[in-house]
Every structure is written in C-alpha cells, then in structure tokens.
Scaffold this motif. Structure first.
Motif, short mmCIF file in Angstrom:
data_model
loop_
_atom_site.label_atom_id
_atom_site.label_comp_id
_atom_site.label_asym_id
_atom_site.label_seq_id
_atom_site.Cartn_x
_atom_site.Cartn_y
_atom_site.Cartn_z
N VAL A 1 0.84 -1.20 0.00
CA VAL A 1 0.00 0.00 0.00
C VAL A 1 0.87 1.25 0.00
CG1 VAL A 1 -1.72 1.31 1.30
CG2 VAL A 1 -1.94 -1.17 1.09
N ALA A 2 1.92 1.24 0.81
CA ALA A 2 2.85 2.38 0.84
C ALA A 2 3.52 2.58 -0.50
CB ALA A 2 3.90 2.17 1.93
N GLN A 3 3.97 1.49 -1.10
CA GLN A 3 4.66 1.58 -2.39
C GLN A 3 3.70 2.02 -3.49
OE1 GLN A 3 8.05 1.34 -2.88
NE2 GLN A 3 7.40 2.29 -4.80
N ALA A 4 2.47 1.52 -3.46
CA ALA A 4 1.49 1.91 -4.47
C ALA A 4 1.19 3.41 -4.38
CB ALA A 4 0.20 1.10 -4.30
N ASN A 5 1.03 3.93 -3.18
CA ASN A 5 0.80 5.36 -3.01
C ASN A 5 2.00 6.17 -3.48
OD1 ASN A 5 -1.82 6.23 -1.68
ND2 ASN A 5 -1.27 4.46 -0.44
N ALA A 6 3.21 5.70 -3.18
CA ALA A 6 4.42 6.40 -3.64
C ALA A 6 4.49 6.41 -5.16
CB ALA A 6 5.66 5.75 -3.03
N ASP A 7 4.13 5.30 -5.79
CA ASP A 7 4.15 5.21 -7.25
C ASP A 7 3.10 6.14 -7.88
OD1 ASP A 7 6.15 3.31 -7.01
OD2 ASP A 7 4.81 1.61 -7.39
N VAL A 8 1.90 6.15 -7.30
CA VAL A 8 0.84 7.02 -7.79
C VAL A 8 1.26 8.48 -7.64
CG1 VAL A 8 -1.51 7.83 -7.33
CG2 VAL A 8 -1.04 5.39 -7.46
N ALA A 9 1.88 8.81 -6.50
CA ALA A 9 2.35 10.18 -6.28
C ALA A 9 3.37 10.58 -7.33
CB ALA A 9 2.93 10.31 -4.87
N ALA A 10 4.30 9.69 -7.63
CA ALA A 10 5.32 9.99 -8.64
C ALA A 10 4.70 10.22 -10.01
CB ALA A 10 6.35 8.86 -8.70
N ASP A 11 3.73 9.37 -10.37
CA ASP A 11 3.06 9.53 -11.67
C ASP A 11 2.34 10.87 -11.76
OD1 ASP A 11 3.90 6.99 -12.35
OD2 ASP A 11 1.95 6.04 -11.99
N ALA A 12 1.59 11.21 -10.72
CA ALA A 12 0.83 12.46 -10.72
C ALA A 12 1.76 13.67 -10.71
CB ALA A 12 -0.12 12.50 -9.52
N TYR A 13 2.82 13.60 -9.92
CA TYR A 13 3.78 14.70 -9.83
C TYR A 13 4.40 14.97 -11.20
CZ TYR A 13 7.58 17.54 -7.91
OH TYR A 13 8.46 18.57 -7.63
N SER A 14 4.83 13.92 -11.86
CA SER A 14 5.44 14.07 -13.19
C SER A 14 4.45 14.66 -14.19
CB SER A 14 5.94 12.72 -13.70
OG SER A 14 6.98 12.25 -12.90
N PHE A 15 3.23 14.16 -14.15
CA PHE A 15 2.22 14.63 -15.08
C PHE A 15 1.95 16.12 -14.90
CE2 PHE A 15 -2.16 15.57 -16.23
CZ PHE A 15 -2.18 15.15 -17.54
N VAL A 16 1.75 16.55 -13.65
CA VAL A 16 1.45 17.96 -13.39
C VAL A 16 2.65 18.84 -13.72
CG1 VAL A 16 0.85 19.65 -11.61
CG2 VAL A 16 -0.37 17.47 -11.73
N LEU A 17 3.84 18.39 -13.35
CA LEU A 17 5.04 19.18 -13.63
C LEU A 17 5.23 19.37 -15.14
CD1 LEU A 17 7.14 20.58 -11.92
CD2 LEU A 17 8.58 18.56 -12.14
N GLU A 18 5.01 18.31 -15.92
CA GLU A 18 5.12 18.42 -17.38
C GLU A 18 4.06 19.36 -17.93
OE1 GLU A 18 4.98 14.46 -19.01
OE2 GLU A 18 6.71 13.83 -17.80
N ALA A 19 2.84 19.26 -17.42
CA ALA A 19 1.77 20.15 -17.89
C ALA A 19 2.09 21.60 -17.52
CB ALA A 19 0.44 19.72 -17.27
N LYS A 20 2.59 21.80 -16.34
CA LYS A 20 2.95 23.15 -15.88
C LYS A 20 4.06 23.73 -16.75
CE LYS A 20 4.82 25.43 -11.79
NZ LYS A 20 5.32 25.21 -10.43
N ASN A 21 5.02 22.93 -17.10
CA ASN A 21 6.15 23.41 -17.92
C ASN A 21 5.74 23.72 -19.36
OD1 ASN A 21 7.96 23.29 -15.79
ND2 ASN A 21 8.57 21.20 -16.25
N ARG A 22 4.64 23.12 -19.82
CA ARG A 22 4.15 23.41 -21.18
C ARG A 22 3.41 24.74 -21.24
NH1 ARG A 22 2.78 17.71 -21.34
NH2 ARG A 22 0.67 18.30 -20.75
#
Length: 75
Positions: free
Chosen positions: A53-74
């Motif tokens: 559960v901890a690892q799944a949340n960490a993975d989801v956080a990484a995916d969302a963080y990357s997605f938002v950061l890429e969208a923000k940079n565009r």
C-alpha cells in the motif's frame, strides 16, 4: 492541471485496490505549487502505510507529480 493529474492517476490507483486519489492530489499540489517535494509526499505515505500500500501510493504520487510538472512546464 491538478484535476487532469487526478483523472490520469485514477487507473494507477488500481494498485491500491480502492479509488482513493489522496496521493495523486497531494503530489499534484506539490508539483503545481512547489510547496512540497515529491520525496516528502512519498515519505509521508511510507510513514503512514506499510508494504504494498505504501509503495502503491508512492508510485501514484510519482506519476501524478510528473504529469502535473510536465503540464505546468508546457504553459
């Protein structure tokens, strides 16, 4: 951008077994505002939960963080 990150992260939440967008929302906020580091968000979930559960949340956080950061940079 934050809502798009949540929608994008929802399929990844299947790893957790419940449709809880908390990790995606917090990581999206971190990426959008710069108020938190991704590592801090992941550590919070590692502290609160254990194992898969901890690892799944960490993975989801990484995916969302990357997605938002890429969208923000565009912008």
């Amino acid at each position: 951008a934050l809502m798009a990150a949540i929608r994008r992260a929802i399929p990844a939440l299947a790893r957790i077994g419940r449709p809880l967008p908390g990790a995606a929302m917090l990581a999206g906020f971190a990426a959008l505002t710069g108020k938190l580091k991704l590592e801090s968000v992941q550590q919070a979930f590692q502290t609160r939960y254990k194992g898969k559960v901890a690892q799944a949340n960490a993975d989801v956080a990484a995916d969302a963080y990357s997605f938002v950061l890429e969208a923000k940079n565009r912008l």
